[in-house]
Design an enzyme around this catalytic site. Sequence first.
Site: not given
Ligand SMILES: CC(=O)CC(=O)SCCNC(=O)CCNC(=O)[C@H](O)C(C)(C)COP(=O)(O)OP(=O)(O)OC[C@H]1O[C@@H](n2cnc3c(N)ncnc32)[C@H](O)[C@@H]1OP(=O)(O)O
Ligand SMILES: NC(=O)C1=CN([C@@H]2O[C@H](COP(=O)(O)OP(=O)(O)OC[C@H]3O[C@@H](n4cnc5c(N)ncnc54)[C@H](OP(=O)(O)O)[C@@H]3O)[C@@H](O)[C@H]2O)C=CC1
Length: 283
Positions: A119, A140, A152, A190
């Site tokens: 991330s 990403h 990304e 991010n």
């Molecule tokens: C941290 C990082 O490095 C980067 C990141 O990823 S940051 C996070 C980026 N993501 C976001 O910002 C998500 C923001 N949230 C959303 O866009 C929406 O709330 C959402 C798409 C998650 C859910 O949408 P919603 O309209 O609120 O709910 P809902 O109607 O239940 O879901 C829409 C669809 O998505 C699906 N869905 C929701 N959550 C899901 C999940 N965890 N896994 C798979 N499918 C999922 C639902 O099943 C539904 O699909 P259908 O077409 O079958 O109905």
């Molecule tokens: N969460 C998010 O919204 C997003 C996350 N990411 C990135 O994706 C990556 C994973 O995040 P996320 O899936 O949320 O995290 P989770 O905690 O859901 O999953 C991580 C998994 O990796 C496993 N793991 C840890 N160490 C190892 C290893 N050495 N070899 C193999 N598997 C290992 C963990 O096992 P255990 O539980 O046993 O430690 C766990 O099952 C991170 O780098 C995160 O920054 C990117 C985009 C969005």
Amino acid sequence: MSIQKVMVIGAGQMGSGIAQVCAQAGYDVIVNDVKQESLDKGLANITKNLNRNVEKGRMTEEEKEATVNRLTWTQAIEDASSVDIVIEAAVENMDIKKSIFKTLDQHAPAHAILATNTSSLPITEIAAVTSRPEKVIGMHFMNPVPVMKLVEIIRGLQTADEVYNSIEDMTKKLAKVPVEVNDFPGFVSNRVLMPMINEAIYTVYEGVATPEAVDEVMKLGMNHPMGPLTLADFIGLDTCLYIMETLHEGFGDDKYRPCPLLRKYVKAGWLGKKTGRGFYTYS
Ligand SMILES: CC(=O)CC(=O)SCCNC(=O)CCNC(=O)[C@H](O)C(C)(C)COP(=O)(O)OP(=O)(O)OC[C@H]1O[C@@H](n2cnc3c(N)ncnc32)[C@H](O)[C@@H]1OP(=O)(O)O
Ligand SMILES: NC(=O)C1=CN([C@@H]2O[C@H](COP(=O)(O)OP(=O)(O)OC[C@H]3O[C@@H](n4cnc5c(N)ncnc54)[C@H](OP(=O)(O)O)[C@@H]3O)[C@@H](O)[C@H]2O)C=CC1
């Protein structure tokens, strides 16, 4: 380069989603995790998503079976020896990622691309522990992977153009939209998103409003699909903290200091939805 066989490292919420969309697009996928329990949870998550696709008429039962059959599950990272690309989605920790990439470099074939779903961590630094920095790249995905359109793509300092092009092609085959960015802490996604989430946590910490009120303001006032605290719980509070620490350290600017309340929750093991407790509770 033609990519046919993929390995995904980490079967958590991101790894299982990445494995699902790759298998749905026709790639053979090996999923690796350190614990069998995590592999089992990954398969259960994918099965649930595919069943919903069948119920909604987006996929036939046969297509579902074929997708599941393209997936294999292993605790042996050495199985990277047969793949064309590895997409690493383990925990957001530089030491763990470096150790994984060192091992992958030993076992993956010379032609294989080593991609990371990090991330925020520097791609160039991860690449430097391998003997093939030109084949290391950031890929990403966004959470939830089966739903979100963006990938990304981050070039490290030494990433080769042909590697970038292969990842761009693969992203399109996964029916996602690639956006190219350069290697700076937090990339674009991010660097913009996480300070907003951190600021939302500060508003709770300073008693400005409850988590519910903060989320309502951002949902109803700014049309965000989820409020920032619900989103933080959804991403994982540990991941949010790691990202803020990377921004803080990477830019050396206090505007990125993680909120103490975020640290406290992570120390308590309140990691959000995945542990059942964060800013909200989940059953
Ligand atoms: C941290 C990082 O490095 C980067 C990141 O990823 S940051 C996070 C980026 N993501 C976001 O910002 C998500 C923001 N949230 C959303 O866009 C929406 O709330 C959402 C798409 C998650 C859910 O949408 P919603 O309209 O609120 O709910 P809902 O109607 O239940 O879901 C829409 C669809 O998505 C699906 N869905 C929701 N959550 C899901 C999940 N965890 N896994 C798979 N499918 C999922 C639902 O099943 C539904 O699909 P259908 O077409 O079958 O109905
Ligand atoms: N969460 C998010 O919204 C997003 C996350 N990411 C990135 O994706 C990556 C994973 O995040 P996320 O899936 O949320 O995290 P989770 O905690 O859901 O999953 C991580 C998994 O990796 C496993 N793991 C840890 N160490 C190892 C290893 N050495 N070899 C193999 N598997 C290992 C963990 O096992 P255990 O539980 O046993 O430690 C766990 O099952 C991170 O780098 C995160 O920054 C990117 C985009 C969005």
